[in-house]
Write an enzyme that holds these catalytic residues in place. Structure first.
Site, PDB file in Angstrom:
ATOM      1  N   HIS A   1      63.526  46.662  48.864  1.00 27.32           N
ATOM      2  CA  HIS A   1      62.658  45.557  49.287  1.00 27.32           C
ATOM      3  C   HIS A   1      63.024  44.202  48.669  1.00 27.32           C
ATOM      4  CE1 HIS A   1      60.399  48.733  51.004  1.00 27.32           C
ATOM      5  NE2 HIS A   1      59.567  48.965  50.019  1.00 27.32           N
TER       6      HIS A   1
ATOM      7  N   THR B   1      70.321  51.579  53.070  1.00 23.86           N
ATOM      8  CA  THR B   1      69.229  50.662  53.347  1.00 23.86           C
ATOM      9  C   THR B   1      67.925  51.397  53.603  1.00 23.86           C
ATOM     10  OG1 THR B   1      69.837  50.657  55.684  1.00 23.86           O
ATOM     11  CG2 THR B   1      70.759  48.916  54.309  1.00 23.86           C
ATOM     12  N   ASP B   2      66.835  50.685  53.365  1.00 23.47           N
ATOM     13  CA  ASP B   2      65.518  51.233  53.627  1.00 23.47           C
ATOM     14  C   ASP B   2      65.319  51.371  55.134  1.00 23.47           C
ATOM     15  OD1 ASP B   2      62.953  52.122  53.207  1.00 23.47           O
ATOM     16  OD2 ASP B   2      62.085  50.125  52.998  1.00 23.47           O
ATOM     17  N   ALA B   3      64.427  52.260  55.529  1.00 25.42           N
ATOM     18  CA  ALA B   3      64.091  52.404  56.943  1.00 25.42           C
ATOM     19  C   ALA B   3      63.592  51.070  57.476  1.00 25.42           C
ATOM     20  CB  ALA B   3      63.014  53.475  57.114  1.00 25.42           C
TER      21      ALA B   3
ATOM     22  N   GLU C   1      68.205  50.112  48.972  1.00 26.90           N
ATOM     23  CA  GLU C   1      68.293  48.671  48.874  1.00 26.90           C
ATOM     24  C   GLU C   1      67.778  48.022  50.141  1.00 26.90           C
ATOM     25  OE1 GLU C   1      72.553  47.086  49.974  1.00 26.90           O
ATOM     26  OE2 GLU C   1      72.773  48.680  48.486  1.00 26.90           O
TER      27      GLU C   1
END
Length: 420
Positions: free
Chosen positions: A236, A43-45, A419
């Protein structure tokens, strides 16, 4: 979830805890690659996670340690937990063996109140609607929230106090449910990520189901949750899907605009705040069916027996964790800082062309199309503070504007691996 040099990440903290607990030898402690570390969802930050799967070669028979999972948890901060472990087949790949993922997005229902009359967006919307034939533009001034006498000269703080007491009607809930169905199935989501051209085949993603809960009140604020069950997601993607869903519904834009966004024209779809996004858990149905078939002929003590991957075994612990470290934190930050209201006000203050696909016909106009290499006179700029899930106390921190064109230049392999 990822390891980055000189940056504190969940994966980095977990790996260090495994080393201290003795589950990773000192010889392998300097490089996670040595133990073949992999994860199901990177996952994105700024994205919460209640469940994820990490695979690696571990020492599970640690001298003097009866329960190695409990021992690792002793080395972890309370906001990071290991729920359990299963031994997998040698061919197992955490990312490739994952069939689908479930995410939930939470937002205050007041986001569905139309843009404030007189705001930059409302003026641009009204002017563009006047140029369209055969349509009746939404008149926000007649909406019950904005037609109230106290709204005529109200400040943003006054508006927010009333927004928190606002309750949406059943018709609005049904509208977002019907619009959300536009996401189900296989579509080209190039407008819901960054750095991908329309013709990139990897834009094709399959959404199994989108479920929208009934509104629920916590404190003064009414919240709605949206559950996304998809085969896979891009960077995103969910935050942009949520943005398109919310913005189209609050502006009276027909659901047809979602179909338009799957087409070849590129437009600017803002990201919703990261604060509302939660990875529930990855799903491994195909792998589970495979090992179940093999296990039918084996006893649990057999060397080739492999348990199923099942997060539901830990449901009680996961739900308690979510309540304390995710839901309570999310609502506390929103109550304190009004993050979602700040986000929607950043939308409403924009008076340029980039968001004019939000209109009474739900058709993307030429002025809203982004062409590669062309400079736009007044591009919509996002604020990085909406990528955070925890915020310091208010001390006048400066706001950094995000440049989506810069973000789109991320290494392609990194984009493919991210993702949320």
């Amino acid at each position: 979830m990822q390891i980055q040099p000189d940056v504190r990440t969940i994966e980095g903290v977990l790996f260090d805890a495994l080393v201290r607990a003795g589950a990773v030898s000192s010889d392998n402690a300097d490089d996670p690659v040595k133990v073949n570390l992999g994860r199901a969802a990177r996952t994105d930050a700024g994205v919460h996670a209640a469940g994820n799967l990490v695979s690696m070669k571990l020492i599970t028979a640690i001298p003097g340690v009866e329960d190695w999972v409990a021992r690792v948890n002793e080395e972890l901060p309370p906001e990071i937990r290991v729920w359990g472990s299963v031994r997998v087949q040698n061919s197992f790949n955490a990312r490739m063996s994952c069939d689908s993922r479930k995410y939930t997005y939470f937002f205050p229902s007041y986001l569905l109140i139309p843009p404030k009359p007189g705001s930059g967006f409302q003026r641009a919307y009204a002017q563009h609607a006047q140029s369209m034939q055969g349509v009746v533009a939404q008149d926000a001034s007649t909406h019950p929230f904005w037609s109230a006498p106290e709204s005529h000269s109200s400040s943003s703080m006054d508006d927010l106090a009333r927004k928190r007491l606002w309750r949406i009607g059943a018709d609005q809930v049904e509208l977002i449910r019907e619009t959300a169905k536009k996401f189900e199935g296989t579509h080209n989501f190039h407008n819901f990520t960054v750095g991908r051209e329309f013709g990139d085949r990897s834009n094709q993603r399959h959404m199994w189901k989108i479920e929208i809960s009934d509104p629920a009140v916590y404190g003064d604020t009414e919240w709605i949750s949206v559950l996304f069950h998809g085969q896979s997601f891009m960077l995103h993607q969910i935050r942009k899907m949520m943005s398109a869903l919310i913005l189209s519904c609050r502006t009276g834009t027909p659901g047809q605009v979602i179909d338009e966004l799957y087409g070849p024209r590129m437009v600017m779809v803002p990201k919703m705040p990261a604060l509302g996004l939660l990875l529930e858990y990855p799903i491994f149905d195909s792998y589970n069916k495979k090992v179940t078939s093999i296990n039918e002929k084996l006893e649990p003590a057999h060397a080739d027996y492999r348990p199923e991957i099942d997060f539901e075994k830990h449901r009680e612990s996961i739900d308690a964790f979510k309540q304390t470290f995710i839901y309570d934190n999310m609502r506390c930050i929103e109550d304190r800082d009004g993050v979602f209201d700040a986000w929607v006000r950043s939308i409403d203050s924009y008076g340029g062309d980039d968001l004019l696909y939000l209109n009474p016909k739900g058709i993307i106009p030429a002025v809203a199309v982004i062409r590669k290499g062309d400079r736009r006179d007044n591009p919509f700029k996002e604020k990085r503070k909406f990528d955070l899930t925890s915020f310091p106390d208010k001390q006048g921190t400066s706001i950094i504007e995000d440049d989506e064109e810069t973000e789109s230049k991320l290494n392609k392999s990194r984009l493919e691996d991210m993702e949320g």
